[in-house]
Design a protein around this motif. Structure first.
Motif, mmCIF file in Angstrom:
data_model
loop_
_atom_site.group_PDB
_atom_site.id
_atom_site.type_symbol
_atom_site.label_atom_id
_atom_site.label_comp_id
_atom_site.label_asym_id
_atom_site.label_seq_id
_atom_site.Cartn_x
_atom_site.Cartn_y
_atom_site.Cartn_z
ATOM 1 N N LEU A 178 0.825 -1.204 0.000
ATOM 2 C CA LEU A 178 0.000 0.000 0.000
ATOM 3 C C LEU A 178 0.860 1.255 0.000
ATOM 4 O O LEU A 178 0.519 2.260 -0.608
ATOM 5 N N ILE A 218 -11.297 -11.754 -6.479
ATOM 6 C CA ILE A 218 -11.095 -10.551 -7.291
ATOM 7 C C ILE A 218 -10.247 -10.898 -8.511
ATOM 8 O O ILE A 218 -9.158 -11.443 -8.370
ATOM 9 N N ASP A 239 -9.229 -8.674 -11.020
ATOM 10 C CA ASP A 239 -8.252 -7.637 -11.346
ATOM 11 C C ASP A 239 -7.078 -7.709 -10.357
ATOM 12 O O ASP A 239 -7.272 -7.581 -9.144
ATOM 13 N N THR A 240 -5.847 -7.930 -10.871
ATOM 14 C CA THR A 240 -4.736 -8.181 -9.943
ATOM 15 C C THR A 240 -4.433 -6.978 -9.060
ATOM 16 O O THR A 240 -4.145 -7.141 -7.883
ATOM 17 N N ARG A 241 -4.484 -5.785 -9.647
ATOM 18 C CA ARG A 241 -4.151 -4.606 -8.846
ATOM 19 C C ARG A 241 -5.125 -4.458 -7.684
ATOM 20 O O ARG A 241 -4.746 -4.240 -6.545
ATOM 21 N N ARG A 242 -6.410 -4.628 -7.987
ATOM 22 C CA ARG A 242 -7.403 -4.518 -6.934
ATOM 23 C C ARG A 242 -7.234 -5.646 -5.919
ATOM 24 O O ARG A 242 -7.322 -5.432 -4.720
ATOM 25 N N ARG A 278 -4.289 -4.851 -3.602
ATOM 26 C CA ARG A 278 -4.514 -3.772 -2.649
ATOM 27 C C ARG A 278 -5.602 -4.119 -1.637
ATOM 28 O O ARG A 278 -5.481 -3.815 -0.453
ATOM 29 N N ALA A 279 -6.671 -4.766 -2.121
ATOM 30 C CA ALA A 279 -7.734 -5.165 -1.193
ATOM 31 C C ALA A 279 -7.200 -6.188 -0.197
ATOM 32 O O ALA A 279 -7.472 -6.110 1.008
ATOM 33 N N LEU A 284 -5.064 -4.494 2.388
ATOM 34 C CA LEU A 284 -5.842 -3.755 3.387
ATOM 35 C C LEU A 284 -6.454 -4.708 4.400
ATOM 36 O O LEU A 284 -6.421 -4.464 5.618
ATOM 37 N N VAL A 285 -6.993 -5.825 3.917
ATOM 38 C CA VAL A 285 -7.659 -6.741 4.841
ATOM 39 C C VAL A 285 -6.621 -7.418 5.753
ATOM 40 O O VAL A 285 -6.872 -7.641 6.938
ATOM 41 N N LEU A 338 -14.721 -3.554 0.525
ATOM 42 C CA LEU A 338 -13.692 -4.363 -0.130
ATOM 43 C C LEU A 338 -14.290 -5.318 -1.159
ATOM 44 O O LEU A 338 -13.644 -5.658 -2.145
ATOM 45 N N LEU A 365 -18.289 -7.634 -6.388
ATOM 46 C CA LEU A 365 -17.845 -9.009 -6.621
ATOM 47 C C LEU A 365 -19.054 -9.927 -6.626
ATOM 48 O O LEU A 365 -20.019 -9.693 -5.909
ATOM 49 N N ILE A 415 -10.058 1.582 -3.596
ATOM 50 C CA ILE A 415 -9.436 0.382 -4.167
ATOM 51 C C ILE A 415 -10.440 -0.344 -5.054
ATOM 52 O O ILE A 415 -10.131 -0.783 -6.156
#
Lengths: 222, 251, 221
Positions: free
Chosen positions: B88, B155, B157-160, B163-164, B167-168, C151, C155, C218
């Motif tokens: 991040l 997810i 999308d690799t970037r998301r 980052r997600a 964060l988690v 988050l 999805l 994000i």
């Protein structure tokens, strides 16, 4: 409203913008220089990254390279200041099904912290030809009518930069003519408009400009 | 100042997948070999040399797997949180891949710690599961790993996803002390479980040695597996990059 | 400031237009809490023992119910883009949305909790502690849940993912909330537990909105 602008200072510039979605590079090296009165048409085939470019311009996405400048300052340096200069209408019309047309328009303006008066609101809806549907919940509006309600913001705003993603999709001839006129007036007053559209839009623009993403798309190069 | 800049540039050099990929390829067999050798030595000492416990008999020998696994489960989560900060803060792609590579190993060790804890509990306390503060915290840690893995794999999308996930992982790491202490206080409020895993019998030197060897073996294993996984991730994500095709041709 | 008030006002208005959804959350809460005696038997001593825990677990699940959709509708209809572009810090906008959400979904739970407490034979003092705990704890549940909702925005599996991510993080709230009632019932006094819950509330109130805003960025870049 439009007289609030100090048009000579208006200047939107982008340098070396690059964007990738997932593993796929969409474009790189996108640059333009748009002084007051410029209509920037972003063209390209489906999936060339038109929407991504618009989202980068308004600050919803961060570019992988390059920067956007408003009046010479990078817009990401002060997001909030930039937010009060730019109006963005996305693919989705940002209408709430459970609010009626007038309420939706009022919410959109209040969220953007733009001053509103009830008469101006009614007038804007009338201009887009949806005054008779003002009290109807958005869920009962047709696609074209929903778009009209969203576009009514253009008749109310005092922001210098408009970024519009397919603004006239689903509109009939009369509404399109009205939108062309609103955009034309904005440009004549020194505003700047960036838009994508697949329809032929007949706008009297002091400075027309085209950004063709197919020309900078990496797949096209390869 | 000069040294910190040098260290920084060094860090970023190795943070580039193009540099790291061949390095990881050279290193992982060494770590894997070390893991096997140390694990064999540790198990030999633990199972054959270390004396039988006076009160628990031979059942206690499960600790040679249980304790290192529990250590690793917590430590790996911390390392993931560290990589999450890098992801991040500096937007480095490699740190996100490291985080992703470590998660399954961390979850595996957490599961092993729980499983061996249950195996240990049955002969010792006559029950598979006690709601002991440590076991309960370990269980929640397992849930945190599951949440991280589930989110990342959902997810596309690799970037998301990176980052997600970062964060988690960070939110989880910040919450771990809160969770641990609340579980501990909960445990003192409910005087249900009278046995405690914390009451370690005074440990013989051989026991300690065996456990230490096993712990280091687990480290080596984790590093080796993470390196292999990160190489696979690099191949997956950089398949269009020129350097990877060259590396592939060189292999 | 007026933008903030506008968000709050329109959120409340929207929720009022869809008020049957609010009643559903409350109904879910009451139903879940009422299932336990049916499963465990109606022994008054047992019910008194498990009452607070059951109400708390039901509250945990009920707050999750609406949270998964908290930002989803805004994401789908484009409002989230406008929210992100509004000339006010996103954490503040998030806070306004959550305040409205809490007022409309969690406060009714807190008001219904005493009735469930009576069903489980809790003493008056215990019921008071239960409600105080819920008033302090449900905002934390909303804040933590909103992180998960942000988050998992858009999805396909978000409905299942939110509980998996969020529930482990909510364990401390559950422990402290139910612990307060039990400490009160056993004569130890609920003070320390409620203070802990209040501390947790303040920490999350300060930290969570920024985390949620970051997660929203994000997820919607």
């Amino acid at each position: 409203m439009l007289t609030d602008l100090s048009p000579s200072d208006n200047h939107l510039r982008a340098t070396g913008l690059a964007c990738r979605r997932g593993e796929r590079r969409l474009f790189k090296g996108v640059a333009f220089d748009a002084p007051a009165g410029t209509l920037v048409r972003v063209t390209g085939r489906n999936g060339s990254g038109k929407t991504s470019l618009l989202r980068i311009l308004v600050g919803l996405s961060t570019p992988d390279a390059g920067a956007v400048f408003w009046q010479g300052r990078p817009v990401l340096a002060d997001r909030l200041a930039w937010s009060s200069q730019v109006l963005y209408l996305g693919h989705a019309s940002a209408l709430k099904d459970d609010l009626d047309a007038a309420e939706n328009l009022e919410f959109a303006c209040r969220l953007a912290a733009e001053p509103i008066r009830a008469e101006a609101l009614a007038l804007a809806l009338a201009r887009l030809g949806v005054a008779h549907r003002a009290g109807v919940p958005a869920r009962f509006l047709s696609q074209g009518q929903r778009r009209r309600v969203a576009l009514a913001r253009l008749a109310l705003t005092s922001r210098p930069v408009w970024v519009l993603d397919e603004p006239v999709v689903g509109l009939d001839m009369a509404a399109m003519a009205e939108v062309e006129q609103i955009i034309g007036a904005h440009l004549a007053h020194g505003g700047i408009v960036v838009l994508t559209t697949h329809q032929a839009l007949d706008v009297a623009a002091p400075r027309p400009m085209v950004v063709d993403l197919d020309a900078v798309s990496l797949e096209a190069v390869a | 100042m000069a040294t910190s800049t040098a260290a920084r540039s060094m860090l970023f050099r190795y943070a580039s997948p193009a540099t790291f990929y061949p390095l990881a390829g050279r290193l992982w067999p060494w770590f894997a070999a070390a893991a096997v050798v140390l694990a064999l030595a540790g198990l030999a000492i633990g199972l054959l040399v270390a004396p039988t416990d006076a009160t628990q008999g031979d059942a206690y020998r499960i600790i040679f797997i249980h304790v290192p696994a529990a250590w690793m489960s917590m430590f790996i989560y911390l390392v993931m949180a560290f990589y999450a900060v890098l992801t991040l803060g500096f937007n480095t792609r490699l740190s996100a891949m490291m985080m992703r590579s470590l998660a399954p190993t961390g979850a595996m060790f957490t599961f092993v710690a729980l499983w061996t804890g249950a195996l240990w509990g049955k002969p010792t306390w006559g029950t598979w599961w006690v709601w002991d503060a440590r076991l309960t915290s370990e269980l929640i840690l397992f849930f945190l790993y599951l949440g991280f893995i589930a989110l990342q794999s959902a997810i596309d999308d690799t970037r998301r996803a990176d980052r997600a996930g970062a964060l988690v992982a960070l939110v989880g790491a910040v919450n771990v002390p809160i969770i641990y202490f609340s579980v501990k206080w909960w445990n003192t409020l409910h005087q249900g479980a009278s046995v405690s895993l914390t009451r370690a019998p005074s440990m013989a030197r051989d026991m300690l040695l065996g456990m230490l060897l096993m712990a280091i073996a687990c480290w080596m294993y984790s590093i080796a597996v993470a390196l292999v996984r990160v190489r696979a991730l690099i191949v997956e994500r950089e398949r269009d990059a020129a350097w990877l095709r060259e590396a592939g041709a060189a292999d | 400031m007026s933008t903030l008030a506008a968000i709050l006002r329109f959120e409340l208005l929207l929720a009022w237009r869809r008020r049957s959804a609010l009643a559903t959350t409350l109904g879910f809460f009451v139903i879940v809490a009422s299932l336990f005696p049916l499963a465990l038997g109606a022994d008054p001593k047992l019910l008194r023992l498990i009452g607070a825990g059951v109400v708390w677990v039901a509250a945990l699940l009920a707050t999750l119910l609406g949270l998964a959709r908290l930002f989803a509708a805004d994401h789908e209809d484009g409002t989230l883009e406008q929210l992100r572009l509004a000339p006010l810090p996103l954490p503040l906008a998030v806070m306004a949305k959550l305040a409205a959400h809490w007022l409309l979904t969690a406060v009714p739970l807190c008001l219904a909790a005493p009735i469930l407490g009576l069903q489980y034979g809790l003493s008056q003092g215990a019921i008071g502690v239960l409600v105080a705990g819920l008033l302090l704890g449900t905002p934390v549940l909303c804040l933590v849940g909103a992180v998960g909702a942000a988050l998992t925005l858009g999805l396909r599996a978000s409905g299942v993912l939110v509980p998996v991510i969020v529930l482990p993080l909510e364990v401390p709230v559950l422990i402290m909330g139910a612990g307060a009632v039990e400490a009160q019932a056993s004569g130890l006094g609920a003070g320390p537990w409620l203070s802990l819950l209040a501390a947790l509330f303040i920490v999350f109130l300060v930290a969570a909105p920024s985390v949620i805003a970051f997660a929203l960025r994000i997820s919607s870049e």
